[in-house]
Design a protein around this motif. Structure first.
Motif, mmCIF file in Angstrom:
data_model
loop_
_atom_site.group_PDB
_atom_site.id
_atom_site.type_symbol
_atom_site.label_atom_id
_atom_site.label_comp_id
_atom_site.label_asym_id
_atom_site.label_seq_id
_atom_site.Cartn_x
_atom_site.Cartn_y
_atom_site.Cartn_z
ATOM 1 N N PRO A 1 0.782 -1.234 0.000
ATOM 2 C CA PRO A 1 0.000 0.000 0.000
ATOM 3 C C PRO A 1 0.812 1.281 0.000
ATOM 4 O O PRO A 1 0.320 2.314 -0.460
ATOM 5 C CB PRO A 1 -0.877 -0.112 1.250
ATOM 6 N N VAL B 1 -3.696 4.571 -4.931
ATOM 7 C CA VAL B 1 -5.156 4.506 -5.057
ATOM 8 C C VAL B 1 -5.804 5.889 -5.163
ATOM 9 O O VAL B 1 -6.837 6.041 -5.818
ATOM 10 C CB VAL B 1 -5.782 3.723 -3.879
ATOM 11 N N GLU B 2 -5.214 6.895 -4.536
ATOM 12 C CA GLU B 2 -5.809 8.240 -4.537
ATOM 13 C C GLU B 2 -5.160 9.184 -5.551
ATOM 14 O O GLU B 2 -5.592 10.330 -5.705
ATOM 15 C CB GLU B 2 -5.712 8.856 -3.138
ATOM 16 N N VAL C 1 -9.680 5.597 -6.161
ATOM 17 C CA VAL C 1 -10.860 6.105 -5.470
ATOM 18 C C VAL C 1 -11.941 6.481 -6.479
ATOM 19 O O VAL C 1 -11.651 6.865 -7.619
ATOM 20 C CB VAL C 1 -10.507 7.310 -4.572
ATOM 21 N N LEU D 1 -11.560 1.717 -5.679
ATOM 22 C CA LEU D 1 -10.825 1.367 -4.461
ATOM 23 C C LEU D 1 -10.813 2.562 -3.524
ATOM 24 O O LEU D 1 -9.914 3.401 -3.591
ATOM 25 C CB LEU D 1 -9.388 0.955 -4.780
ATOM 26 N N ASP D 2 -11.808 2.645 -2.652
ATOM 27 C CA ASP D 2 -11.841 3.699 -1.646
ATOM 28 C C ASP D 2 -11.211 3.180 -0.357
ATOM 29 O O ASP D 2 -11.783 3.290 0.730
ATOM 30 C CB ASP D 2 -13.284 4.158 -1.430
ATOM 31 N N ARG D 3 -10.053 2.605 -0.502
ATOM 32 C CA ARG D 3 -9.270 2.042 0.599
ATOM 33 C C ARG D 3 -7.839 1.906 0.108
ATOM 34 O O ARG D 3 -7.564 2.051 -1.074
ATOM 35 C CB ARG D 3 -9.791 0.662 1.005
ATOM 36 N N PHE D 4 -6.918 1.647 1.020
ATOM 37 C CA PHE D 4 -5.549 1.379 0.615
ATOM 38 C C PHE D 4 -5.447 -0.061 0.111
ATOM 39 O O PHE D 4 -6.321 -0.887 0.364
ATOM 40 C CB PHE D 4 -4.577 1.624 1.771
ATOM 41 N N LEU E 1 -9.437 -7.712 -4.537
ATOM 42 C CA LEU E 1 -10.087 -6.413 -4.352
ATOM 43 C C LEU E 1 -11.200 -6.156 -5.366
ATOM 44 O O LEU E 1 -11.714 -5.045 -5.474
ATOM 45 C CB LEU E 1 -9.049 -5.290 -4.397
#
Length: 237
Positions: free
Chosen positions: A41, A46-47, A185, A202-205, A218
């Motif tokens: 991660p 992701v962001e 995200v 993917l609103d998570r790590f 995922l």
């Protein structure tokens, strides 16, 4: 300039200034998703797609395969009034067989209809390495008789520059069943999928494991995309 996509965070002042100063810079970032593997991660951006899309005047391009990447380079080299960012994968990505698909030059307009089985009831929109997955899912759903369109959307900014008629041609306003597929995200995707649409995001790590394992676990796999898209169509219908 080139490095892992995650490190664009360290480069952000320079990237922002290249956009502010309208400089023809080409930023080339690789390892652009959780598919990069065991680095985990800390290295999985992701962001970052959303963060870079937030910079005015920067074109963020996430090409689907080698053919789109060649067109993306052409776009980058021909732009003389601002920077272009190329977001490239680390994992092996098959080059799409274009025999029954639209040509990759559609990238020049930001988004285009890659494939469809008829006037669409359902639209799958994807970027980068996930375009192939969306295509596979769309073709599987179409086997049941559903009219499906698969859209490759490598560059939001270029698509926004197109005339409204073209945007409506690619994403007809009356088709409410739209789902996006991108391993970042979901922020910003409502603009394209609409209030009734859905996003596989993917609103998570991420996680530390082989890239294919992380993507599978995922939700970036054929079964999940087919299931989510089918459920969306049922809800909207």
């Amino acid at each position: 300039g080139s490095t892992f996509l995650i490190f664009s965070d360290y480069m952000r002042p320079a990237v922002r200034l290249s956009a502010l100063m309208e400089l023809p810079v080409v930023w080339v970032w690789t390892h652009d998703s959780v598919g990069l593997g065991e680095d985990g991660p800390t290295h999985q951006p992701v962001e970052i797609y959303a963060a870079l899309r937030a910079i005015p005047h920067l074109w963020f391009v996430r090409p689907a395969d080698a053919t789109e990447t060649a067109v993306a380079w052409k776009v980058a080299l021909e732009r003389n009034d601002g920077p272009v960012a190329l977001s490239l994968s680390r994992q092996a990505v098959p080059t799409l067989d274009r025999a029954d698909l639209a040509p990759a030059t559609g990238l020049e307009r930001g988004a285009y209809t890659l494939w469809e089985s008829g006037d669409p009831e359902l639209i799958l929109i994807a970027t980068g390495a996930e375009v192939g997955l969306a295509l596979e899912a769309g073709q599987k759903i179409a086997e049941s008789g559903t009219h499906v369109r698969v859209v490759s959307m490598p560059c939001w900014e270029l698509f926004e520059l197109q005339e409204a008629d073209y945007r409506d041609e690619v994403l007809p306003p009356d088709v409410r069943a739209r789902i996006s597929v991108e391993p970042g995200v979901a922020l910003g995707w409502k603009q394209w999928v609409g209030d009734r649409g859905d996003s596989i995001a993917l609103d998570r790590f991420g996680a530390s494991a082989p890239g294919t394992t992380v993507l599978e676990q995922l939700g970036f796999n054929l079964d999940n995309v087919v299931s989510r898209a089918t459920a969306l169509l049922e809800r909207v219908s």
